[in-house]
Design an enzyme around this catalytic site. Structure first.
Site, mmCIF file in Angstrom:
data_model
loop_
_atom_site.group_PDB
_atom_site.id
_atom_site.type_symbol
_atom_site.label_atom_id
_atom_site.label_comp_id
_atom_site.label_asym_id
_atom_site.label_seq_id
_atom_site.Cartn_x
_atom_site.Cartn_y
_atom_site.Cartn_z
ATOM 1 N N GLU A 83 0.857 -1.188 0.000
ATOM 2 C CA GLU A 83 0.000 0.000 0.000
ATOM 3 C C GLU A 83 0.893 1.238 0.000
ATOM 4 O OE1 GLU A 83 -4.100 1.409 2.263
ATOM 5 O OE2 GLU A 83 -3.185 -0.518 2.705
ATOM 6 N N GLU B 15 -2.328 0.434 13.552
ATOM 7 C CA GLU B 15 -3.524 0.730 12.764
ATOM 8 C C GLU B 15 -4.798 0.390 13.535
ATOM 9 O OE1 GLU B 15 -5.136 -0.114 8.226
ATOM 10 O OE2 GLU B 15 -3.667 -1.470 9.109
#
Length: 973
Positions: free
Chosen positions: A472, A741
């Site tokens: 990502e 996260e």
């Protein structure tokens, strides 16, 4: 020696910048003084073409009466390309003093006009070298120069990542050049001073080029060639001689091309380097390149070129491995002791063809084995094949990894243990100047601060990425906007965000929509809170640095975003259409969902109001009177619709999530008694959840601010200090060295959140730092005078849970410090205010007569501009200087209990719980008949028939609670 001095001159945020293409550069400076309350009343700037002669300056402001000392725009004759300009500054102050001239600083221009580019984009002839090869290209040119070189500059860029060498020596220290921009619209070029690397007569230039962001693998869908199918370079070397002549060496059809030892290099997947394929001396003169191939001109327009805008990416720190161990599955693993972003460098002495493999990961699984699951398809694998000619040292060139642990395969004799000294971790990120510090009496909060800073470093690699390890690593707009205030406190991000915001505007859609990620390489755009980065980020840069120019540059983009929202749906005062991430990853989401329970329409309309407010404020700063009126009216209508839609006639928020309450409070969508009720209900939600949050990406950054700003700071502190899941400190208890996260990326039983999305280096929740700096330590600003020109020092002093806090920030004017320490006997607050600013300081629970400043009564202290006794403390206005306030702690550190003390807090302590249970049996049973009283003050016991408490019994209970012996040595110092 003059005690008024000008220092730290900068131009466009930089010290002596090389390669500016700004036609009206701005200069700033700081001033130091031995007197308190020093303000600049005038300045003089001189600009010259020579360093040691300012008698006939190119530009001289003369005595200019103003207190402005930041972003002073150059106002002299038009600047020329390829030119160094020297400047110096002096100031006058309010004490009647004139400073000496500052030390001379400079800026140097790059190329202003397209016609000045004589170089051509080149790429290897595709008929001789396949453009699709994963091998890095080698490009070279040999050339002759005359004697008596006085200066030489390279202006260079690439599509793909490049590295230059001259005469066998690397040029510069920058990595991953030219950086990642919206390549189809903007390509940065870099400027290098190579004067010392050139020789009289024979010279050679070599350039390596790899795929990088331009044509390498991007995002989880496996896309490649997003911007183009051919790598290429553009280089222009300008050499100046003592006789006044110039000569240029440029990329053109005369260059030669080959491939070399880098067989493969990808941002996500790593690098393969075969040292047996090195072409020794390939960037030196007299190298035999007869077997090399030809190049052709690459058809890329020069109109896309911009000079380097942000901080270069480079190695900023090196870390030695802390240990090496063998996992239960037999793998040899290095532990760096820190989840970092960068690369490993190692030295090896092995026979030819030995293959050494490094595999990088963030964490270990519950069995102690290295864990790669959360990388998804990213390989993070580095392969080195030895040439076998003695010790050889290698670090990958065109990739970076996010990791704490490194699995080592193939290293000679590793079975007998790796030598840690042969490995070193090189930390890589945009080279931003550290500007902020925070520490306190709680070691776990100090670790949280370190995690915030490491998370920022690891994810500010040319763009503000979401994560640095999996497939990502994209510039998610939502992550950037929620974290930017924290980011700009800890590191100087003026240049970093200026560049990224220009890419945002470049990728913005014709209708004003904003892609999810910048630069844009995936599908999807215009989610609330994500697209709002177009407005929130430039405004925050302006607040932090007083940079009006970024508002001028971004105003069209900011306005386009608000007008995009306005055009959605049938009601221009609501946003109830389209896709939204909502309160992403909130804990009140339905099972197996990433989307929080707060309705999209509420989140979207709240951010619509916020962006409209900031756009109105921006128009006011820029004196756009018509827009001020229009967006004030629009804001009022959006707020009215919000209240009509989401607030009941009796003043209750119709959506019962923490985030709904947070956004309503933070964005001033209600007022008066309604605001008080919503704040009270938010506080009760937190209490009812045992001082735990349920917010996601949208609510978390504002949660503690909403509590502290509305009278519930004690609850906010308990949230910060909460150690059980979900909380900021839960990851710290699990050994985290960066921000996660997910609140439970690593669960209590050692298992992981889903591999689909479980980064252990994801800075968004680190936005709590903003509250720590502004509220706990107390460094804030009056936004009417940005860049901390008018400073607010209002620390919320803790009690037994936190007895010390200190923050410092290097602002555009100088260092600001706010430090407090509380003991059972006294409160000590130390403050540092830079020259040319003032500060409003609040001393909580103080009385003027009882405050001593640097050993003398407060009323007699120098530098005090205004002094006012308030009910809850002392308000002081001061000028610059260092101040040391000491006063009696009349409340002490002993907890004082009253009928307003909450049952939940009494149940949290062993002694208080025991006492409460003795008076009200069963009160601690979470499923008992008294469970509904948990979050209530103890006076509510009077109204519950099952509690069997009367006023006399309540008074006795309170007395016994207050008789608990206070032990000072239990307090964290």
């Amino acid at each position: 020696m003059n005690d008024l001095q000008v220092f730290n001159l900068t131009c466009e945020y930089q010290t002596n910048p090389l390669g500016l293409d700004v036609k009206k550069p701005r200069v700033s400076w700081k001033t130091q003084s031995d007197k308190r309350g020093t303000l600049q009343i005038a300045f003089q700037i001189q600009v010259s073409l020579t360093e040691d002669n300012f008698e006939n300056p190119l530009w001289d402001t003369g005595y200019t009466e103003t207190d402005q000392s930041i972003h002073i725009e150059y106002g002299g004759p038009d600047l020329a390309s390829y030119t160094r300009y020297y400047y110096r500054v002096k100031v006058w102050d309010n004490h009647g003093r004139e400073s000496e001239w500052s030390e001379v600083a400079w800026w140097e221009t790059a190329l202003f006009e397209l016609k000045e580019w004589k170089a051509k984009w080149i790429t290897p002839n595709p008929e001789e070298i396949d453009p699709a090869t994963k091998s890095a290209f080698l490009l070279r040119k040999e050339f002759l120069l005359k004697d008596n070189i006085t200066s030489a500059r390279i202006y260079a860029t690439g599509v793909g990542l490049y590295e230059i060498s001259i005469n066998g020596e690397r040029v510069g220290n920058d990595l991953l050049t030219p950086g990642w921009t919206s390549y189809s619209k903007r390509i940065q070029y870099q400027t290098y001073d190579v004067t010392s690397q050139l020789k009289d007569q024979s010279n050679a230039i070599g350039i390596m080029v790899a795929d990088g962001w331009y044509k390498g693998n991007l995002a989880w869908e496996g896309k490649s060639n997003v911007y183009g199918e051919k790598r290429g370079v553009l280089l222009q070397l300008v050499v100046s001689y003592q006789d006044g002549t110039e000569e240029m060496i440029v990329t053109d059809e005369s260059w030669k091309a080959s491939t070399g030892p880098i067989l493969y290099s990808e941002i996500y997947h790593g690098e393969i380097y075969d040292a047996r394929l090195e072409q020794v001396g390939w960037s030196e003169p007299s190298f035999n390149d007869t077997k090399w191939k030809h190049v052709i001109v690459h058809d890329i327009p020069l109109t896309k070129l911009v000079a380097q805008e942000n901080n270069p990416t480079c190695v900023t720190e090196t870390i030695k491995p802390q240990s090496v161990f063998v996992t239960p599955t037999g793998d040899t693993v290095l532990d760096m002791g820190q989840n970092m972003v960068g690369r490993m460098r190692f030295t090896v002495d092995a026979r030819e063809g030995t293959k050494i493999i490094l595999k990088h990961a963030e964490t270990l699984d519950k069995d102690g084995n290295i864990y790669f699951g959360n990388l998804r398809t990213a390989k993070q694998k580095v392969v080195y094949i030895t040439k076998g000619e003695g010790p050889e040292t290698y670090a990958p060139y065109f990739t970076f990894q996010g990791f704490r642990y490194v699995m080592v395969e193939g290293y000679p004799d590793k079975e007998n243990g790796l030598l840690l000294d042969t490995f070193v971790g090189e930390v890589i990120h945009s080279d931003m100047l550290p500007t902020g510090e925070f520490e306190c009496s709680n070691p776990m909060v100090n670790q949280l601060q370190k995690n915030i800073q490491w998370g920022q470093r690891g994810n500010f690699v040319d763009v503000p990425t979401d994560c640095p390890q999996r497939d990502e690593r994209l510039g998610w707009t939502g992550d950037a906007q929620v974290f930017i205030r924290t980011a700009l406190f800890n590191y100087h991000g003026g240049k970093f965000f200026t560049k990224w915001l220009r890419d945002l505007e470049a990728d913005q859609l014709p209708d004003g929509g904003v892609p999810f990620v910048i630069p844009n390489v995936i599908d999807g755009h215009s989610s609330a809170a994500w697209g709002d980065a177009a407005v929130i980020c430039p405004w925050t840069v302006y607040l932090s640095y007083g940079d009006k120019r970024i508002l001028e540059e971004q105003y069209r983009s900011m306005k386009a975003w608000v007008e995009y929202i306005r055009a959605q749906g049938d009601n221009e005062f609501a946003w109830n259409t389209g896709f939204h991430f909502g309160d992403w990853l909130a804990l009140d989401a339905k099972e197996d969902s990433y989307f929080g329970a707060t309705p999209n329409e509420l989140v979207a309309t709240a951010f619509y109001a916020y962006s409209t407010q900031l756009l109105r404020d921006t128009a006011n700063v820029l004196n756009y009177a018509e827009d001020v009126k229009e967006y004030t009216d629009l804001l009022n209508q959006i707020k009215k619709h919000y209240r009509d839609e989401f607030v009941t006639p009796l003043g209750r928020l119709a959506v019962s999530t923490q985030t709904a309450h947070v956004l309503t409070l933070m964005f001033d969508l209600v007022e008066g008694k309604v605001k008080e009720r919503i704040a009270k209900e938010l506080n009760e939600m937190i209490l009812d959840n045992d001082y735990h949050l349920q917010t996601g990406f949208v609510g978390t950054p504002y949660l503690n601010l909403s509590l502290s700003n509305n009278g519930y700071h004690e609850t906010a502190m308990k949230l910060l200090l909460q150690e059980s899941y979900p909380s900021w400190l839960y990851p710290v208890t699990k050994g985290a060295t960066t921000i996660w996260e997910h609140w439970d990326g690593l669960k209590e039983d050692g298992s992981f959140w889903s591999d689909d999305m479980n980064s252990f280096n994801h800075y968004a929740y680190g936005a709590i730092g903003d509250w720590m700096y502004r509220v706990v330590a107390g460094i804030d600003m009056d936004e009417s005078e940005p860049a901390y020109k008018k400073i607010l020092i209002h620390p919320e002093i803790g009690g037994r849970e936190m007895t010390y806090a200190r923050a410092s920030h290097h602002s555009m004017y100088g260092q600001i410090v706010s430090s407090w320490k509380i003991t059972h006997e006294q409160i000590r607050i130390e403050v540092e205010i830079p020259v040319n600013t003032t500060a409003h300081i609040f001393l909580p629970n103080a009385k003027i007569a009882g405050v001593v400043e640097t050993g003398i009564p407060l009323k007699e202290a120098r530098g005090i501009i205004n002094l006012l006794q308030k009910e809850n403390g002392v308000s002081i206005v001061v000028g610059s200087g260092s101040y040391h306030f000491v006063y009696t702690n009349e409340r002490g550190l002993k907890q004082i209990y009253s009928d307003d003390s909450r049952i939940i807090d009494l149940l949290a302590g062993e002694e208080t719980k025991e006492i409460l249970e003795s008076f009200v049996p069963g009160i601690s049973n979470p499923n008992g008949v008294l469970a509904s009283l948990r979050i209530q003050p103890i006076k509510q016991l009077l109204d519950h028939p099952m509690a069997k408490v009367n006023q006399e019994k309540l008074n006795t209970l309170i007395g016994e609670l207050n008789s608990i012996e206070f032990e000072l040595d239990t307090v964290k110092q």
